[in-house]
Motif scaffolding. Sequence first.
Motif, PDB file in Angstrom:
ATOM      1  N   ILE A  75      22.223   0.645  23.116  1.00  0.00           N
ATOM      2  CA  ILE A  75      22.023   0.349  21.570  1.00  0.00           C
ATOM      3  C   ILE A  75      21.730   1.484  20.169  1.00  0.00           C
ATOM      4  O   ILE A  75      22.272   0.844  19.017  1.00  0.00           O
ATOM      5  CB  ILE A  75      20.154  -0.306  22.114  1.00  0.00           C
ATOM      6  N   ALA A  78      24.610   1.881  18.794  1.00  0.00           N
ATOM      7  CA  ALA A  78      25.050   0.233  18.414  1.00  0.00           C
ATOM      8  C   ALA A  78      24.521   0.385  16.424  1.00  0.00           C
ATOM      9  O   ALA A  78      25.492  -0.347  16.351  1.00  0.00           O
ATOM     10  CB  ALA A  78      24.845  -1.172  19.699  1.00  0.00           C
ATOM     11  N   ALA A  79      22.834   0.839  17.106  1.00  0.00           N
ATOM     12  CA  ALA A  79      22.598   0.625  15.585  1.00  0.00           C
ATOM     13  C   ALA A  79      23.809   1.272  14.373  1.00  0.00           C
ATOM     14  O   ALA A  79      23.800   0.806  12.983  1.00  0.00           O
ATOM     15  CB  ALA A  79      21.900   0.700  16.006  1.00  0.00           C
ATOM     16  N   GLN A  87      31.551  -3.478  14.212  1.00  0.00           N
ATOM     17  CA  GLN A  87      30.370  -4.325  14.982  1.00  0.00           C
ATOM     18  C   GLN A  87      30.456  -3.880  16.668  1.00  0.00           C
ATOM     19  O   GLN A  87      31.350  -3.172  16.713  1.00  0.00           O
ATOM     20  CB  GLN A  87      31.854  -5.482  14.509  1.00  0.00           C
ATOM     21  N   ASP A  90      28.460  -5.123  23.507  1.00  0.00           N
ATOM     22  CA  ASP A  90      27.696  -4.720  24.488  1.00  0.00           C
ATOM     23  C   ASP A  90      28.925  -5.153  25.633  1.00  0.00           C
ATOM     24  O   ASP A  90      29.502  -5.986  26.005  1.00  0.00           O
ATOM     25  CB  ASP A  90      26.296  -5.726  24.782  1.00  0.00           C
ATOM     26  N   GLU A  94      27.565  -9.755  24.584  1.00  0.00           N
ATOM     27  CA  GLU A  94      27.062  -9.465  23.363  1.00  0.00           C
ATOM     28  C   GLU A  94      26.951  -8.519  22.329  1.00  0.00           C
ATOM     29  O   GLU A  94      27.188  -7.675  22.171  1.00  0.00           O
ATOM     30  CB  GLU A  94      25.148  -9.044  24.057  1.00  0.00           C
ATOM     31  N   TYR A  96      26.263  -7.101  18.852  1.00  0.00           N
ATOM     32  CA  TYR A  96      24.979  -6.253  18.482  1.00  0.00           C
ATOM     33  C   TYR A  96      24.994  -7.111  16.453  1.00  0.00           C
ATOM     34  O   TYR A  96      26.367  -7.003  16.522  1.00  0.00           O
ATOM     35  CB  TYR A  96      25.149  -5.317  18.538  1.00  0.00           C
ATOM     36  N   THR A  97      23.934  -7.380  16.688  1.00  0.00           N
ATOM     37  CA  THR A  97      24.046  -7.996  14.949  1.00  0.00           C
ATOM     38  C   THR A  97      23.205  -7.385  14.309  1.00  0.00           C
ATOM     39  O   THR A  97      21.859  -6.733  14.675  1.00  0.00           O
ATOM     40  CB  THR A  97      23.957  -9.617  14.268  1.00  0.00           C
ATOM     41  N   THR A 100      19.642  -8.863  14.960  1.00  0.00           N
ATOM     42  CA  THR A 100      19.687  -8.378  16.560  1.00  0.00           C
ATOM     43  C   THR A 100      19.503  -7.004  16.817  1.00  0.00           C
ATOM     44  O   THR A 100      18.977  -7.157  18.216  1.00  0.00           O
ATOM     45  CB  THR A 100      20.054  -9.241  17.467  1.00  0.00           C
ATOM     46  N   ILE A 101      19.684  -5.582  16.271  1.00  0.00           N
ATOM     47  CA  ILE A 101      19.878  -4.863  16.600  1.00  0.00           C
ATOM     48  C   ILE A 101      18.032  -4.254  16.704  1.00  0.00           C
ATOM     49  O   ILE A 101      18.323  -3.118  17.071  1.00  0.00           O
ATOM     50  CB  ILE A 101      20.463  -4.246  15.770  1.00  0.00           C
ATOM     51  N   ARG A 104      16.061  -5.412  19.836  1.00  0.00           N
ATOM     52  CA  ARG A 104      16.814  -4.598  20.919  1.00  0.00           C
ATOM     53  C   ARG A 104      16.569  -2.952  20.819  1.00  0.00           C
ATOM     54  O   ARG A 104      16.213  -2.252  21.952  1.00  0.00           O
ATOM     55  CB  ARG A 104      18.598  -4.681  20.994  1.00  0.00           C
TER      56      ARG A 104
END
Length: 150
Positions: A75, A78-79, A87, A90, A94, A96-97, A100-101, A104
């Motif tokens: 996570i 991803a952030a 982009q 997962d 999924e 991640y945007t 949503t990050i 999460r």
Amino acid sequence: MIWVDADACPNAIKDILFRAAERARVEVVLVANQWVRTPPSRFVRSMQVAGGPDVADGEIVERMRAGDLVVTADIPLAARVVDKGGQALDPRGEMYTADTIAQRLSMRNFMDELRGAGVQTGGPSTLHPRDRQAFANALDRWLAQRPAAP
């Protein structure tokens, strides 16, 4: 380009990525702190980095460009990818945007605190065929929306 946080990426997901690399003629780079075997391909390569926490993550973030895809279950990585304009996907499919990050990250930090207090939280569930299908579908959507290679 697709970057893969390969230390913990399931083999089934790597196989999907290897096939997609050939089919879509997109470069896939697996980054890990140990050598990762890849099939013979001009589109797939492995990059070994020094051991240590977040070394592979840092290498991915440094080398990726806006619009690249990063495959990771991490996570915080991803952030960082989303913040840099990439982009993040997962292995369970999924995407991640920016929307949503934050949620999460908050959940991940909460679970980390529980584990730090000695609470048994368990690990992720087994990767199911539906997860592999969700990943393949999300990957196909990303491949379809990317600009055509010159």
